[in-house]
Design a protein around this motif. Structure first.
Motif, PDB file in Angstrom:
ATOM      1  N   ASN A 131      -6.314 -13.791 -12.348  1.00 57.99           N
ATOM      2  CA  ASN A 131      -6.714 -13.346 -13.680  1.00 57.99           C
ATOM      3  C   ASN A 131      -5.793 -12.204 -14.121  1.00 57.99           C
ATOM      4  O   ASN A 131      -6.210 -11.065 -14.237  1.00 57.99           O
ATOM      5  CB  ASN A 131      -8.178 -12.896 -13.668  1.00 57.99           C
ATOM      6  CG  ASN A 131      -8.697 -12.589 -15.049  1.00 57.99           C
ATOM      7  OD1 ASN A 131      -8.015 -12.811 -16.051  1.00 57.99           O
ATOM      8  ND2 ASN A 131      -9.899 -12.052 -15.106  1.00 57.99           N
ATOM      9  N   ILE A 132      -4.516 -12.533 -14.362  1.00 57.43           N
ATOM     10  CA  ILE A 132      -3.529 -11.555 -14.810  1.00 57.43           C
ATOM     11  C   ILE A 132      -3.655 -11.415 -16.321  1.00 57.43           C
ATOM     12  O   ILE A 132      -3.613 -12.405 -17.046  1.00 57.43           O
ATOM     13  CB  ILE A 132      -2.096 -11.999 -14.439  1.00 57.43           C
ATOM     14  CG1 ILE A 132      -1.964 -12.200 -12.927  1.00 57.43           C
ATOM     15  CG2 ILE A 132      -1.061 -11.010 -14.957  1.00 57.43           C
ATOM     16  CD1 ILE A 132      -2.178 -10.968 -12.113  1.00 57.43           C
ATOM     17  N   THR A 133      -3.811 -10.176 -16.806  1.00 52.29           N
ATOM     18  CA  THR A 133      -3.970  -9.962 -18.241  1.00 52.29           C
ATOM     19  C   THR A 133      -2.687  -9.498 -18.921  1.00 52.29           C
ATOM     20  O   THR A 133      -2.506  -9.705 -20.111  1.00 52.29           O
ATOM     21  CB  THR A 133      -5.083  -8.935 -18.523  1.00 52.29           C
ATOM     22  OG1 THR A 133      -4.799  -7.737 -17.805  1.00 52.29           O
ATOM     23  CG2 THR A 133      -6.427  -9.478 -18.090  1.00 52.29           C
ATOM     24  N   MET A 134      -1.788  -8.845 -18.155  1.00 52.49           N
ATOM     25  CA  MET A 134      -0.527  -8.401 -18.739  1.00 52.49           C
ATOM     26  C   MET A 134       0.553  -8.393 -17.667  1.00 52.49           C
ATOM     27  O   MET A 134       0.295  -8.045 -16.519  1.00 52.49           O
ATOM     28  CB  MET A 134      -0.656  -6.998 -19.334  1.00 52.49           C
ATOM     29  CG  MET A 134       0.595  -6.560 -20.072  1.00 52.49           C
ATOM     30  SD  MET A 134       0.393  -5.032 -21.010  1.00 52.49           S
ATOM     31  CE  MET A 134       0.687  -3.827 -19.734  1.00 52.49           C
ATOM     32  N   THR A 135       1.753  -8.768 -18.085  1.00 55.76           N
ATOM     33  CA  THR A 135       2.909  -8.774 -17.202  1.00 55.76           C
ATOM     34  C   THR A 135       4.054  -8.039 -17.874  1.00 55.76           C
ATOM     35  O   THR A 135       4.325  -8.260 -19.059  1.00 55.76           O
ATOM     36  CB  THR A 135       3.353 -10.216 -16.887  1.00 55.76           C
ATOM     37  OG1 THR A 135       2.293 -10.890 -16.214  1.00 55.76           O
ATOM     38  CG2 THR A 135       4.596 -10.249 -16.027  1.00 55.76           C
ATOM     39  N   VAL A 136       4.702  -7.149 -17.138  1.00 57.33           N
ATOM     40  CA  VAL A 136       5.961  -6.547 -17.577  1.00 57.33           C
ATOM     41  C   VAL A 136       6.994  -7.051 -16.579  1.00 57.33           C
ATOM     42  O   VAL A 136       6.974  -6.690 -15.408  1.00 57.33           O
ATOM     43  CB  VAL A 136       5.903  -5.003 -17.584  1.00 57.33           C
ATOM     44  CG1 VAL A 136       7.237  -4.430 -18.025  1.00 57.33           C
ATOM     45  CG2 VAL A 136       4.771  -4.505 -18.476  1.00 57.33           C
ATOM     46  N   ALA A 137       7.868  -7.922 -17.065  1.00 52.03           N
ATOM     47  CA  ALA A 137       8.813  -8.604 -16.184  1.00 52.03           C
ATOM     48  C   ALA A 137      10.057  -7.764 -15.944  1.00 52.03           C
ATOM     49  O   ALA A 137      10.378  -6.855 -16.724  1.00 52.03           O
ATOM     50  CB  ALA A 137       9.198  -9.958 -16.777  1.00 52.03           C
ATOM     51  N   ASP A 138      10.768  -8.080 -14.888  1.00 51.18           N
ATOM     52  CA  ASP A 138      11.984  -7.380 -14.502  1.00 51.18           C
ATOM     53  C   ASP A 138      13.054  -7.460 -15.586  1.00 51.18           C
ATOM     54  O   ASP A 138      13.895  -6.587 -15.699  1.00 51.18           O
ATOM     55  CB  ASP A 138      12.493  -7.978 -13.189  1.00 51.18           C
ATOM     56  CG  ASP A 138      13.708  -7.248 -12.661  1.00 51.18           C
ATOM     57  OD1 ASP A 138      14.699  -7.927 -12.341  1.00 51.18           O
ATOM     58  OD2 ASP A 138      13.664  -6.004 -12.567  1.00 51.18           O
ATOM     59  N   ASP A 139      13.032  -8.487 -16.439  1.00 53.23           N
ATOM     60  CA  ASP A 139      14.019  -8.651 -17.505  1.00 53.23           C
ATOM     61  C   ASP A 139      13.553  -8.030 -18.823  1.00 53.23           C
ATOM     62  O   ASP A 139      14.022  -8.381 -19.893  1.00 53.23           O
ATOM     63  CB  ASP A 139      14.378 -10.122 -17.690  1.00 53.23           C
ATOM     64  CG  ASP A 139      13.166 -10.982 -18.025  1.00 53.23           C
ATOM     65  OD1 ASP A 139      12.044 -10.438 -18.126  1.00 53.23           O
ATOM     66  OD2 ASP A 139      13.343 -12.207 -18.174  1.00 53.23           O
ATOM     67  N   ASN A 147       1.628 -14.996 -17.824  1.00 54.91           N
ATOM     68  CA  ASN A 147       2.155 -14.530 -16.542  1.00 54.91           C
ATOM     69  C   ASN A 147       3.677 -14.470 -16.505  1.00 54.91           C
ATOM     70  O   ASN A 147       4.248 -13.631 -15.832  1.00 54.91           O
ATOM     71  CB  ASN A 147       1.675 -15.427 -15.408  1.00 54.91           C
ATOM     72  CG  ASN A 147       0.203 -15.255 -15.127  1.00 54.91           C
ATOM     73  OD1 ASN A 147      -0.431 -14.331 -15.612  1.00 54.91           O
ATOM     74  ND2 ASN A 147      -0.343 -16.156 -14.333  1.00 54.91           N
ATOM     75  N   ASN A 148       4.353 -15.393 -17.208  1.00 54.00           N
ATOM     76  CA  ASN A 148       5.813 -15.469 -17.189  1.00 54.00           C
ATOM     77  C   ASN A 148       6.345 -15.506 -18.619  1.00 54.00           C
ATOM     78  O   ASN A 148       6.704 -16.571 -19.125  1.00 54.00           O
ATOM     79  CB  ASN A 148       6.275 -16.717 -16.415  1.00 54.00           C
ATOM     80  CG  ASN A 148       5.802 -16.688 -14.977  1.00 54.00           C
ATOM     81  OD1 ASN A 148       6.098 -15.755 -14.258  1.00 54.00           O
ATOM     82  ND2 ASN A 148       5.060 -17.703 -14.575  1.00 54.00           N
ATOM     83  N   PRO A 149       6.413 -14.348 -19.290  1.00 46.79           N
ATOM     84  CA  PRO A 149       6.865 -14.354 -20.694  1.00 46.79           C
ATOM     85  C   PRO A 149       8.314 -14.811 -20.805  1.00 46.79           C
ATOM     86  O   PRO A 149       9.146 -14.482 -19.967  1.00 46.79           O
ATOM     87  CB  PRO A 149       6.707 -12.888 -21.114  1.00 46.79           C
ATOM     88  CG  PRO A 149       6.713 -12.101 -19.841  1.00 46.79           C
ATOM     89  CD  PRO A 149       6.134 -12.998 -18.800  1.00 46.79           C
ATOM     90  N   ASP A 150       8.614 -15.588 -21.874  1.00 43.30           N
ATOM     91  CA  ASP A 150       9.986 -16.053 -22.060  1.00 43.30           C
ATOM     92  C   ASP A 150      10.634 -15.448 -23.303  1.00 43.30           C
ATOM     93  O   ASP A 150      11.740 -15.813 -23.679  1.00 43.30           O
ATOM     94  CB  ASP A 150      10.061 -17.574 -22.080  1.00 43.30           C
ATOM     95  CG  ASP A 150       9.196 -18.206 -23.157  1.00 43.30           C
ATOM     96  OD1 ASP A 150       8.708 -17.479 -24.037  1.00 43.30           O
ATOM     97  OD2 ASP A 150       9.030 -19.433 -23.113  1.00 43.30           O
ATOM     98  N   THR A 151       9.952 -14.494 -23.959  1.00 40.31           N
ATOM     99  CA  THR A 151      10.530 -13.736 -25.072  1.00 40.31           C
ATOM    100  C   THR A 151      10.224 -12.257 -24.827  1.00 40.31           C
ATOM    101  O   THR A 151       9.493 -11.915 -23.905  1.00 40.31           O
ATOM    102  CB  THR A 151       9.923 -14.172 -26.424  1.00 40.31           C
ATOM    103  OG1 THR A 151       8.513 -13.945 -26.384  1.00 40.31           O
ATOM    104  CG2 THR A 151      10.177 -15.634 -26.710  1.00 40.31           C
TER     105      THR A 151
END
Length: 186
Positions: A131-139, A147-151
């Motif tokens: 139940n992931i509500t927010m992700t800040v990705a390495d990029d 879970n895996n934003p593409d923008t």
């Protein structure tokens, strides 16, 4: 099991697993317990003169049978790492049973919070791994409900038909919030 008794009172017990238990009223000459001639437990039962320690198995604080490598039991547990040069600065991990929450703080007494910096590849925030509500990705991409934003910013508005979505609000009484879209700084 081996027990060492003095006047009918067990002072030391070693069980079949090799674990040693000392009674809380150890009192040797001068009120100190010594190992190799060096006092390691004073009358206040604090360990002193220890240059290093190694434990096998689990260690408990206020726990008779710890279930984890380090198990601390208290309704207001507090682990503190302090600076050696400025002891009022440090990092605290706190469990607050009365308010039903846990906290991580970087603080200095009298000044309140300091910057808390942490480093990882991707940062995931949520209730649990499923139940992931927010992700800040390495990029540098941010996903809310994704879970895996593409923008750069991707928001999954679940069940948008129920009237929920993105809501901008302002505490100002004179201005409405603005959502601005621009290209090339314009």
């Amino acid at each position: 099991d081996y027990k060492f008794n003095i006047a009918g009172d067990t002072k030391l017990e070693i069980n079949s697993s090799g674990h040693a238990t000392f009674s809380s009223n150890i009192n040797t000459s001068g009120g100190q317990f010594q190992i190799n001639g060096t006092a390691v437990i004073a009358t206040d039962r604090k360990l002193t003169n220890i240059t290093g320690a190694y434990f096998t198995g689990n260690v408990g604080i206020n726990v008779n049978n710890p279930s984890e490598e380090l198990n601390i039991r208290a309704d207001s547990a507090h682990i503190r790492l302090s600076s050696a040069t400025t002891t009022t600065k440090g990092l605290s991990i706190i469990f607050d049973n009365a308010n039903n929450r846990s906290e991580i703080r970087s603080d200095q007494a009298g000044v309140n919070q300091l910057d808390l910096m942490y480093y990882a590849l991707d940062h995931h925030f949520g209730r649990n791994a499923s139940n992931i509500t927010m992700t800040v990705a390495d990029d540098n991409k941010v996903g809310i409900g994704v879970n895996n934003p593409d923008t750069n910013l991707e928001v999954n508005i679940k069940n948008a038909a129920d009237g929920n979505g993105i809501h901008l609000t302002s505490t100002s009484t004179g201005n409405d919030p603005t959502l601005k879209f621009s290209r090339n700084g314009g």
